[in-house]
Design an enzyme around this catalytic site. Structure first.
Site, PDB file in Angstrom:
ATOM      1  N   MET A 182       0.852  -1.177   0.000  1.00 20.61           N
ATOM      2  CA  MET A 182       0.000   0.000   0.000  1.00 20.61           C
ATOM      3  C   MET A 182       0.898   1.241   0.000  1.00 20.61           C
ATOM      4  O   MET A 182       1.826   1.246   0.783  1.00 20.61           O
ATOM      5  CB  MET A 182      -0.844  -0.037   1.278  1.00 20.61           C
ATOM      6  CG  MET A 182      -2.196   0.579   1.194  1.00 20.61           C
ATOM      7  SD  MET A 182      -2.087   2.353   1.392  1.00 20.61           S
ATOM      8  CE  MET A 182      -1.099   2.541   2.858  1.00 20.61           C
ATOM      9  N   PRO A 183       0.633   2.201  -0.803  1.00 22.16           N
ATOM     10  CA  PRO A 183      -0.368   2.359  -1.847  1.00 22.16           C
ATOM     11  C   PRO A 183       0.100   1.785  -3.193  1.00 22.16           C
ATOM     12  O   PRO A 183       1.218   1.276  -3.293  1.00 22.16           O
ATOM     13  CB  PRO A 183      -0.435   3.884  -1.974  1.00 22.16           C
ATOM     14  CG  PRO A 183       0.986   4.284  -1.798  1.00 22.16           C
ATOM     15  CD  PRO A 183       1.499   3.362  -0.719  1.00 22.16           C
ATOM     16  N   VAL A 184      -0.785   1.907  -4.208  1.00 23.68           N
ATOM     17  CA  VAL A 184      -0.369   1.664  -5.588  1.00 23.68           C
ATOM     18  C   VAL A 184      -0.358   3.016  -6.288  1.00 23.68           C
ATOM     19  O   VAL A 184      -1.358   3.743  -6.260  1.00 23.68           O
ATOM     20  CB  VAL A 184      -1.324   0.704  -6.323  1.00 23.68           C
ATOM     21  CG1 VAL A 184      -0.975   0.666  -7.819  1.00 23.68           C
ATOM     22  CG2 VAL A 184      -1.234  -0.696  -5.749  1.00 23.68           C
ATOM     23  N   VAL A 216       3.660   0.234  -4.198  1.00 21.78           N
ATOM     24  CA  VAL A 216       3.920  -0.237  -5.559  1.00 21.78           C
ATOM     25  C   VAL A 216       3.898   0.975  -6.480  1.00 21.78           C
ATOM     26  O   VAL A 216       2.983   1.793  -6.412  1.00 21.78           O
ATOM     27  CB  VAL A 216       2.837  -1.260  -6.006  1.00 21.78           C
ATOM     28  CG1 VAL A 216       2.988  -1.596  -7.490  1.00 21.78           C
ATOM     29  CG2 VAL A 216       2.923  -2.519  -5.162  1.00 21.78           C
ATOM     30  N   LYS A 221      -3.697   5.067  -5.372  1.00 26.85           N
ATOM     31  CA  LYS A 221      -4.775   4.338  -4.696  1.00 26.85           C
ATOM     32  C   LYS A 221      -4.255   3.921  -3.328  1.00 26.85           C
ATOM     33  O   LYS A 221      -3.303   3.154  -3.230  1.00 26.85           O
ATOM     34  CB  LYS A 221      -5.190   3.106  -5.514  1.00 26.85           C
ATOM     35  CG  LYS A 221      -5.888   3.448  -6.840  1.00 26.85           C
ATOM     36  CD  LYS A 221      -6.363   2.203  -7.557  1.00 26.85           C
ATOM     37  CE  LYS A 221      -6.759   2.493  -8.990  1.00 26.85           C
ATOM     38  NZ  LYS A 221      -8.085   3.097  -9.172  1.00 26.85           N
TER      39      LYS A 221
END
Lengths: 70, 70, 70, 70, 70, 70
Positions: free
Chosen positions: D1-3, D43, F7
């Site tokens: 987390m996050p992407v 990521v 995200k």
């Protein structure tokens, strides 16, 4: 690796916590089985959308569901 | 085919159901006219975002709208 | 604002430069007409995918095109 | 987390391996500094697009770059 | 419905046509089993990325693979 | 150019307006420093997701946070 993003409509009260867990686990296992990697690093993101915000063939899911009901 | 995803800010009460239908229908027809396919299978997904969550040139839309008002 | 992302299959030699320009311009104008904003700031991104990499109903477009040909 | 997903145009020979490493590292550190999480799990995905496939205000980057050159 | 997007690294020659078919079919069946819809309308999109373009925890997959090899 | 999409999970009350501004500004500046473009045209989009809707390695963040607490 990988990142898997699911965009689905929010219907019938929406996906439950259990369904989301099952989907996340199932897709991760499927990917790892096919490609031999990702079991611990796969990211799964689930996004739920109002049926007014998702259309197929130029009609929203709201419109499609209403036509079926008629 | 295709999948068309629109990310827009939620402003002035948000996009209405009718605007979403018009956008979904219009984009699908435009795509089908240009490429000769997709009329029945195009997917259109509309996502609305808070103006704090969308930035251009390092400033959020909230900041940009506030500057204009001044 | 907005960001519009189109994911389509690369078929028949792929989308031409002119088709991409027409699609980008057409979607931007359509959005601006409906919502009254975005004419100068809308972003349109077109991504072309191999027909092996796009599936509908569990079958890739490659499979679907081959079934139609038979 | 996050992407974090970056979609950028492929220009001047494209982003180098070193630029991609610097961007991935920098964004991850920035996110971790602001939110206090994500340092090991963030990521970052970088996608480069042809300048014909990215448009702003209805004009592709190819068109915009050509206008500037004139 | 739904749209499922998979972003994975291109490694060891890349995903084969058969692996992509298996993944598309498997995810569609899994989704349909859990939610009772989508069997004929689910869209699956697979995108493969260079290992320089995918990072976890601030390091690209290229860097991570190289560290493991040492 | 570019479009950067983040995200992240919605935790501890969610990202504040100030954190979103800092993230948008910081990423835009970082990109512009590395690539020499994008300072005025970069788009940053932040999406927050319920911890049930984000999974790593087949477990949702909700499940991961609960395991840590035990």
């Amino acid at each position: 690796m990988p990142v898997i993003n699911i965009k689905m409509t929010h219907e019938d009260g929406g996906a439950t916590k259990e369904q989301k867990e099952e989907l996340s686990k199932g897709i991760t296992e499927l990917f790892a089985k096919i490609f031999g990697r990702g079991a611990s690093s796969a990211v799964v993101i689930i996004e739920e959308l109002n049926t007014d915000n998702y259309a197929i063939g130029g009609k929203t899911i709201t419109q499609i569901r209403n036509e079926v009901k008629k």
